[in-house]
Scaffold this active site. Sequence first.
Site, short mmCIF file in Angstrom:
data_model
loop_
_atom_site.label_atom_id
_atom_site.label_comp_id
_atom_site.label_asym_id
_atom_site.label_seq_id
_atom_site.Cartn_x
_atom_site.Cartn_y
_atom_site.Cartn_z
N LYS A 577 -23.47 -47.36 7.42
CA LYS A 577 -23.74 -47.88 8.13
C LYS A 577 -24.95 -48.81 8.50
O LYS A 577 -25.01 -48.77 9.51
CB LYS A 577 -24.80 -46.13 8.89
N ALA A 609 -17.83 -39.39 10.97
CA ALA A 609 -16.77 -39.48 9.73
C ALA A 609 -15.10 -39.62 10.23
O ALA A 609 -14.68 -40.59 9.69
CB ALA A 609 -16.97 -37.71 8.74
N GLU A 665 -26.42 -36.99 2.52
CA GLU A 665 -26.75 -38.44 1.66
C GLU A 665 -26.93 -38.16 0.64
O GLU A 665 -28.30 -36.92 0.55
CB GLU A 665 -27.53 -39.57 2.67
N LYS A 680 -25.86 -43.79 13.95
CA LYS A 680 -25.01 -43.61 14.54
C LYS A 680 -25.11 -43.48 16.51
O LYS A 680 -23.96 -43.92 16.64
CB LYS A 680 -25.13 -41.75 14.50
#
Length: 813
Positions: A577, A609, A665, A680
């Site tokens: 990202k 996802a 993560e 996001k």
Amino acid sequence: MDILKFGGTSVANAQNIKLVIDILKNKKNKLVVVVSAFSGVTDLLIQAAQKAAALDNDYKVCLQQVNQKHSNAISELINKNHQETVFDLINIQTSQLRTLLDGCYLVGELSLRTSDAIVCYGELLSSLIVAEAINQEIGNTSFKDSRSLIITDDSFGKASVDFEATNQRIAAFFDENKSQIVVFPGFIASDSKGQTTTLGRGGSDYTAAIIANGANAEILEIWTDVSGIYTANPRVVKQAKPIDYISYQEAMELSHFGAKVLYAPTIQPVLKSNIPIIIKNSFEPEAKGTYISRQTISNGNPVKGITHIDKITLLTLEGSGLIGVSGSSKRLFEVLSNENINVIFITQASSEHSICVGILNDNADAAKIAIDKAFSLEISQGRIDPCIVEKGLCIIAIVGERMKNHQGLSGKMFSTLGKNNVNIRAIAQGASERNISAVINEKDVKKALNTLHERFFEDNTRQLNLFVMGVGNVGEKFINQINQQKKFLRDNLKINIRVIAISNSKKMHFDEDGIDLKDWKTTLKNSSDANTEKFISNTKAFNLRNSIFVDITANKSVSETYNQFLMQNIAVVTCNKIACSSDFENYSNLKNLSRKYNTPFLFETNVGAGLPIIDTLKNLIASGDKVHKIQAVLSGSLNFIFNNFNENSTFHDVVKEAGVLGFTEPDPKIDLSGVDVMRKILILIRESGYQMELNDITNESFMPESCLETNNNDDFFASLKAKASHFENIYKEANDKDCRLKYVAQFENGKASVGLQFIPKDHPFYNLEGKDNIVLFFTNRYLDQPLLIKGAGAGAEVTASGIFADVIRIGNN
């Protein structure tokens, strides 16, 4: 009568010559066998001559190697009681050859005439040995020196045939000759004075055609080391396949443009007599081969083959002094003709402002000097520019007799090349429309040939070449999914996926033919050390069609390389990202590069996802809708954590479990700090058409500062234990209000925030279970009831499937 020509590889050694004899044993008609020099011998003779003329004594070494090749063949092929006779025949020839080479050494000079006299011994020696071997096995075989029948002018090196005199001699010879098999040396001839001449490299094919024409043969068979003329060079295009039937004209076009299986002048003599040619494989005599005749049998595809010529230079003569001036083209071509320079490619702008020709690289310097000299007056007056020379190019061509009856072939050819960033320098198409030619950069030839072959011959199957960086938890699932689905994709979607490179933080491995995915872990373990710069440079250097760089890391430095790939027409698919949530200028630049170079840049897995969130959003915007408000739970890991955190489990244990399951993560602080969610929502805001930076988003963190300030995972998890009461109090407050804890991202009226919220029972987020994500888009079309997307938003398997889906999108594009 049948004419059979056997090339250098077909007679490379005793074992191969025995295969030739087996082929002859199955023939019934009277046979003429034309033989090339043993493989490698002509090159040795040329080296010997050049060394001798340069006063290099090593010419004797080359001569010794030539002698050894022929001695070995005699020893293995000829019966011992007859070997002495054959050695005597060969020794006479090699003695003459030695005298010629010694003469070059003494005078320090090599003329074209002497060169022809030297290189002719390759064919003479091979044909004498082959004739004796055939006679020994089959009988009734004789040898005939081609120089006594084929008459040419005295253009040494590549002589022109006097067909009238030649045909008379050939016809007279066969009227008297009673042998069942006659063996001729290919490539060689003589002028009217009896001096040895040659027909050019590849001239043995031409010899066979000349004899076929003069003897009015039934068929000409060219026996080589491949099973016919292929749809493309099989050494460059692995999927190339033999062409069953082809016309003389198509064969001439293909051979002119570099199809080396057939020497271009071969067709002309048999074309006049309508003698069919068949190209056969000496090592697979049962293979069908390629049948060449006046008729072409169509299989529905107007394109018969794709070919190319390497080492091309483009010469451009341009200037206002060419416009409306008659004879300019004539002057240019006369200059090149006077320098004995062959023009392979011609194109001229309709404005007459420029003329462009393609020649071989070796002639480039001489051509420029001659052209600039011929047009010196116009150049000095500024009416014409000095000749522009561009080297390092090649010509590619698609060929087919029926192309003229099909519309859109040029468009298909050029759009296919354009999609793979193959720059076209010049274009030419003859009035016959049998070929469309283009000049491109030499470094792109492999990609161009494979791309065009895929487009015209592979049933629209598209090959995708993947370079995968990051084969950890998600990466492993991605590789396994590809391996599992390869056959399905090939059979149902016409997509052939090959993984060319894989890398983790320690090792990397490349295989241009595709990595065997059944045991890729072992392959990677035994490979070279990982190096990001080398991985990038190798990916670009491979220059494969439909290349895709797949980033399955969370690495900032890797995300900063995307621009390099996009500018090289290498698609980027990423779950990382960082790039799309970096400075807006960088995000915007990557999107612009994707558009400029027509290179896909896909990052569906950046949000949700495997959920189709970004793709849905793109379709909304593309169709004219406008997003006003976004509400979302975008962290599957945080949703899993808060759905499982209760009075019976500690916050520390739940976070630990989420990491083991692959929901967080590698550094869990990225999730728990809210940074991951900020990235996001920022990506969704930008994809909605708004400009925003990461620091414009309000982060209402629920994490104690002491936890976020830790430097490693061990200290971080220890801090979670130390602050257990803080998390328990948050849970208790939510429970007392009969609410659930959800980490929510919001965007409205140009402002965005992320933070932990108490969600009441009547809210759409309340029943969001497990690791699910949910996004609500409020738009012009979805005002009262928002567009809702919901589903699993974390986990290695679903993330891998999202990456896989992006790859398939590229394949379907």
